[in-house]
Design a protein around this motif. Sequence first.
Motif, PDB file in Angstrom:
ATOM      1  N   LEU A 192     -14.374   3.980 -68.251  1.00  0.00           N
ATOM      2  CA  LEU A 192     -13.307   4.699 -67.707  1.00  0.00           C
ATOM      3  C   LEU A 192     -12.702   5.847 -68.764  1.00  0.00           C
ATOM      4  O   LEU A 192     -12.311   5.589 -69.780  1.00  0.00           O
ATOM      5  CB  LEU A 192     -11.925   3.703 -67.367  1.00  0.00           C
ATOM      6  CG  LEU A 192     -10.542   4.229 -66.758  1.00  0.00           C
ATOM      7  CD1 LEU A 192     -10.947   5.027 -65.399  1.00  0.00           C
ATOM      8  CD2 LEU A 192      -9.376   3.658 -66.792  1.00  0.00           C
TER       9      LEU A 192
ATOM     10  N   LEU B 112     -15.573   3.741 -63.495  1.00  0.00           N
ATOM     11  CA  LEU B 112     -14.195   3.453 -63.121  1.00  0.00           C
ATOM     12  C   LEU B 112     -13.558   4.994 -62.528  1.00  0.00           C
ATOM     13  O   LEU B 112     -12.318   4.744 -62.291  1.00  0.00           O
ATOM     14  CB  LEU B 112     -13.404   2.555 -63.560  1.00  0.00           C
ATOM     15  CG  LEU B 112     -13.902   1.003 -63.888  1.00  0.00           C
ATOM     16  CD1 LEU B 112     -12.929   0.424 -64.907  1.00  0.00           C
ATOM     17  CD2 LEU B 112     -13.940   0.321 -62.745  1.00  0.00           C
TER      18      LEU B 112
ATOM     19  N   TYR C  88     -11.198   2.248 -58.664  1.00  0.00           N
ATOM     20  CA  TYR C  88     -10.336   2.010 -59.474  1.00  0.00           C
ATOM     21  C   TYR C  88      -8.999   2.476 -58.843  1.00  0.00           C
ATOM     22  O   TYR C  88      -8.897   3.526 -58.121  1.00  0.00           O
ATOM     23  CB  TYR C  88     -10.604   2.873 -60.894  1.00  0.00           C
ATOM     24  CG  TYR C  88      -9.433   2.856 -61.837  1.00  0.00           C
ATOM     25  CD1 TYR C  88      -9.481   1.731 -62.694  1.00  0.00           C
ATOM     26  CD2 TYR C  88      -8.508   3.908 -61.963  1.00  0.00           C
ATOM     27  CE1 TYR C  88      -8.472   1.609 -63.660  1.00  0.00           C
ATOM     28  CE2 TYR C  88      -7.596   3.686 -62.678  1.00  0.00           C
ATOM     29  CZ  TYR C  88      -7.398   2.563 -63.730  1.00  0.00           C
ATOM     30  OH  TYR C  88      -6.505   2.689 -64.525  1.00  0.00           O
TER      31      TYR C  88
END
Length: 184
Positions: free
Chosen positions: A49, A72, A95
């Motif tokens: 992420l 994500l 996400y």
Amino acid sequence: VRRGDELIGHGHTNSERQGEMSEAEEKSLLDSCRRRIGRESGNPPGGWLSPWISESLATPDLLVETGYRYTLNWCHDDQPVRFKTRSGALWSVPYPQELNDIPMIVARQMDGRDFAELIVDNFDEMLVQSQAQPLVMGIALHPYIVGQPYRLRHLRRALSHIAQSRRAWFTTPGRICDVVEKLG
């Protein structure tokens, strides 16, 4: 790690926007984080992420090239999506932007009770929609925000609601990726 939680790469600091880096700097960041987490935890992360969810046009390619299986970063669907990159496949695991305590509690000044209701309402609606197809409902939580006692009580109520349904699979993005990789 002892508890069995999954660790993912998330950069060195949120003060650096990954999307503003050169390709070489970005690749170095991804590789450095993966190696460091692997060294410290005994298991390199499979997911990433980006800090500030900032990515460049090369990020998906660089993720695959540095050993990540999923990202994500993308919030465009409630199902995992397979991306084609110059070096192979990369999964986008959903996400949450809305079910996330930073934008809702910090930016929009939502209180803990309303944030919990948001989670419950989202779950109830997605449960209905999931009768037609499997869906992913992530909840992004930061202990310094939602972990405050006056908010935590409400979060527990929302999570209990989900658990009591007996229709949800509490899991990690890595396990979701495992399932979709097997399905192709």
